[in-house]
Write a protein that holds these residues in place. Structure first.
Motif, PDB file in Angstrom:
ATOM      1  N   VAL A 120       0.849  -1.197   0.000  1.00 56.89           N
ATOM      2  CA  VAL A 120       0.000   0.000   0.000  1.00 56.89           C
ATOM      3  C   VAL A 120       0.877   1.236   0.000  1.00 56.89           C
ATOM      4  CG1 VAL A 120      -2.166   0.730   1.009  1.00 56.89           C
ATOM      5  CG2 VAL A 120      -0.886  -1.149   2.049  1.00 56.89           C
ATOM      6  N   PRO A 209      -1.463   4.603  -4.832  1.00 60.29           N
ATOM      7  CA  PRO A 209      -2.397   4.671  -3.700  1.00 60.29           C
ATOM      8  C   PRO A 209      -3.798   4.165  -4.058  1.00 60.29           C
ATOM      9  CG  PRO A 209      -1.172   6.706  -3.883  1.00 60.29           C
ATOM     10  CD  PRO A 209      -0.876   5.914  -5.112  1.00 60.29           C
ATOM     11  N   THR A 211      -4.450   1.730  -6.709  1.00 59.99           N
ATOM     12  CA  THR A 211      -4.476   0.348  -7.203  1.00 59.99           C
ATOM     13  C   THR A 211      -3.722  -0.631  -6.331  1.00 59.99           C
ATOM     14  OG1 THR A 211      -2.496   0.701  -8.474  1.00 59.99           O
ATOM     15  CG2 THR A 211      -4.569   1.137  -9.591  1.00 59.99           C
ATOM     16  N   PHE A 212      -2.975  -0.167  -5.333  1.00 56.67           N
ATOM     17  CA  PHE A 212      -1.957  -0.969  -4.649  1.00 56.67           C
ATOM     18  C   PHE A 212      -0.847  -1.210  -5.663  1.00 56.67           C
ATOM     19  CE2 PHE A 212      -5.727  -2.807  -2.304  1.00 56.67           C
ATOM     20  CZ  PHE A 212      -5.575  -1.971  -1.222  1.00 56.67           C
TER      21      PHE A 212
END
Lengths: 291, 386
Positions: A120, A209, A211-212
């Motif tokens: 993340v 931030p 979509t991972f």
């Protein structure tokens, strides 16, 4: 009803802006060399992953972003020097295949270094979503759109106003003629790969931030970015942006109004339709080749 | 002459001694436990903790004197998540390693590849994979330790009903886990009655935004709660989108994301959501009266002390598999394959980490839906809901 439509639109524009940023990277290298660089998605992955891993080591966010972008730039240069340049007399198809090989290699390396997990990255600004007429917009989407707009303007300026940009265009039009007027075409190519890697990594960082990020995030995003570039007409900066946004919005509308099962099918049939009726894409150069 | 006799006698004695020795060796010959697991490759998150658990407990059992006075020997191969490799290794375990029992098969694919071979060779096989097909319909020689996705679906739907939520919006991943979960949820809702799936949305495995699907569910008339069946990063994105959209319906996830990694990805958006999970996630909040509490606590502390990494529910499947095998061999009093199989089938009240196993001729899993505990995310951690 209206708020739902607006929600689909926001979703579409956010995803679309991501696709557009990736499509721009494809466009740049295509313009310089007529090569479709399938390692473009990996630049995106490197940007996101390097930023995440450096912030995890305690490097301040801003510095981590700068270092990640530089790392991606170096990787772009290395890709051109070590993989593309040695095969200089090969035809375009061979070069494209080389980029596919390079992308698999980079992905494997990233998996060894960073593992297979998802990571993340916090939003750049507030994590509170913004509400407009009953629909919500992730504040990070504004960053994606803003950064995208800045990139497009910068690219347009680069290609039309700077000597280096014009040199890249000249090389793409006629390599031999460009060489005759004193352009060092190998350096120009290297430059194109570097700038495109920078673009890709910036895209990877601003979308992370939302979509991972993980070692394999570049595969599908890269593919969608290529679809966007092809819809817009390979080689056109404007086309990449319009193609990306159109693809994102169509996907979101299909998921919302048709069925989420057909979302990808709709997106990929869009490329078929566009290429069928406008083989050079929406904004492709109207060049007639003599045979 | 006399010399000759003594020579003969000593020869005889030597032969007798060798014979005795051989008999001794045979008595102490180890019990061979065969295993094929996906220790590397895409399913390594399953196979890696499973192998570590097996190695560690085989060692421990041997130190404590083994089973039936014989040592255990673990014969292991890594199938790397590849079903055809699993088939080869299962064949090698049976034909050349001549193992007494097989405990393994991290994935449903690997397990099902080995099933026909196991049935033909008539050797007891305890699988560590999830899908319903492994033990339904019942196969004579095949058992399994994890609960099925059907049980997870039933557990969640029951909890919803208890809270008076009867109209469910379902969103699921299109991968194997998500689509099987979707089918089982639809079937379970139909069978249970009194609960209705009013929306049925899906998303692709690598999708990066599910707000459109969630907006659709929110707009569905009468929807009271949302359930997400999926695996990997998808459910974390769904959870985040859910929080961004400000949906205030009760939210459920499946056991597919019951891990601390999911909490890291979803962050504060996961607050308040519920899911079915193994008690292994909340050993401290189990009541003292819970028979599983000591087993769960012991496994967790031993695993973490030995490997210096967080325990996972997947490793627990291997723990239960190995312990069931050991109990069956003890009960059978030998390693005779048919006797061990019969013993496995008659195991009752075996307290494991995953649940309490009650095997029978028509249930080769032995777990009930209530072996799943319902957990709620509170203050970034798991909280047991009774």
């Amino acid at each position: 009803m209206f708020s739902e439509f607006l929600q689909y639109l926001f979703t579409g524009i956010t995803i679309g802006a991501t696709y557009a940023l990736i499509a721009l990277g494809f466009t740049l290298i295509y313009n310089a060399s007529h090569v479709i660089n399938f390692a473009q998605g990996e630049f995106l992955m490197i940007g996101g992953m390097a930023t995440v891993s450096m912030t995890a080591m305690g490097v301040p966010m801003l510095l981590a972003v700068v270092l990640a972008v530089i790392l991606a730039g170096l990787l772009g240069i290395a890709l051109q020097r070590l993989a593309i340049a040695p095969a200089k007399d090969a035809n375009v198809v061979t070069l494209i295949i080389i980029t596919i090989g390079a992308s698999i290699f980079i992905r494997g390396l990233a998996q060894l270094v960073w593992g297979k997990g998802y990571h993340v990255m916090p939003n750049f600004s507030s994590s509170e979503p913004i509400e407009i007429f009953g629909a919500v917009l992730n504040s990070q989407s504004l960053w994606v759109l803003g950064v995208g707009a800045v990139m497009v303007v910068a690219l347009v300026y680069f290609f039309t106003r700077t000597l280096t940009g014009k040199a890249i265009l000249a090389t793409s039009m006629n390599k031999d003629a460009a060489r005759l007027v004193g352009i060092r075409t190998q350096v120009v190519l290297m430059l194109a790969f570097m700038v495109s890697a920078l673009l890709g990594s910036v895209a990877g960082i601003v979308v992370a931030p939302i979509t991972f990020t993980s070692y394999n995030i570049g595969i599908i995003l890269g593919l969608k970015g290529f679809v966007a570039a092809a819809i817009g007409g390979l080689g056109s900066g404007m086309g990449a942006v319009v193609g990306g946004l159109a693809l994102g919005v169509v996907e979101a509308m299909a998921a919302g109004y048709l069925s989420s099962d057909y979302k990808d099918a709709v997106a990929f049939s869009m490329i078929l339709l566009v290429l069928f009726f406008m083989p050079r894409g929406l904004f492709g150069a109207k060049i007639v080749e003599r045979v | 002459m006399f010399k000759n006799i003594t020579r003969r006698a000593s020869k005889f004695a030597a032969i007798a001694a060798v014979g005795l020795l051989a008999m001794n060796v045979q008595a102490a010959e180890p019990i061979r436990i065969g295993s094929f697991l996906s220790v590397t490759g895409p399913a390594s998150f399953l196979g890696d903790p499973e192998l570590k658990t097996m190695e560690m407990y085989v060692e421990k059992i041997n130190k404590d004197g083994g089973v039936l006075g014989r040592q255990l020997e673990l014969v292991h191969y890594d199938d790397a998540g590849n079903a055809s490799k699993a088939l080869n290794f299962a064949s090698r375990l049976i034909r050349s390693d001549r193992v007494d029992i097989i405990v393994g098969g991290s994935t449903t694919g690997a397990t099902m590849a080995a099933v026909p071979l196991v049935a033909q060779a008539q050797i007891p096989f305890i699988s560590l994979a999830g899908a319903v097909v492994i033990t339904t319909p019942v196969k004579k020689w095949v058992f399994k330790t994890p609960q099925t996705d059907r049980m997870a679906a039933e557990r969640v739907l029951n909890d919803m009903k208890e809270r008076g939520l009867t109209k469910v919006g379902l969103i699921s991943g299109t991968g194997g886990f998500g689509s099987s979960g979707r089918e089982q949820t639809l079937a379970a809702a139909k069978e249970m009655g009194g609960i209705e799936i009013v929306a049925d949305e899906t998303y692709g495995g690598s999708d990066t935004d599910m707000t459109a699907q969630l907006t659709n569910i929110r707009g569905t008339k009468g929807v009271q709660t949302i359930l997400n069946f999926g695996f990997g990063q998808g459910p974390a994105i769904v959870t985040r989108n859910y929080a961004q959209l400000g949906i205030d319906l009760p939210f459920y996830q499946s056991h597919g994301v019951a891990s601390d990694g999911f909490l890291d990805l979803a962050g504060s958006s996961a607050e308040g959501l519920r899911l079915p999970a193994s008690p292994l996630l909340v050993p401290d909040s189990l009541p003292e009266s819970d028979p599983q509490k000591p087993v769960v606590e012991a496994y967790k502390s031993e695993y973490e002390a030995r490997w210096n990494e967080k325990v996972s529910t997947f490793g627990a499947y291997a723990y239960d598999g190995l312990m069931l095998a050991v109990e069956a061999i003890k009960k059978a009093g030998s390693t005779d394959k048919a006797a061990v199989r019969d013993a496995l089938e008659s195991i009752q009240g075996h307290v494991g980490v995953t649940g309490t196993f009650n095997m029978s001729a028509d249930d080769h899993n032995g777990l009930k839906a209530d072996s799943f505990r319902i957990l709620e995310v509170q203050d970034g951690g798991w909280k047991l809901i009774n």
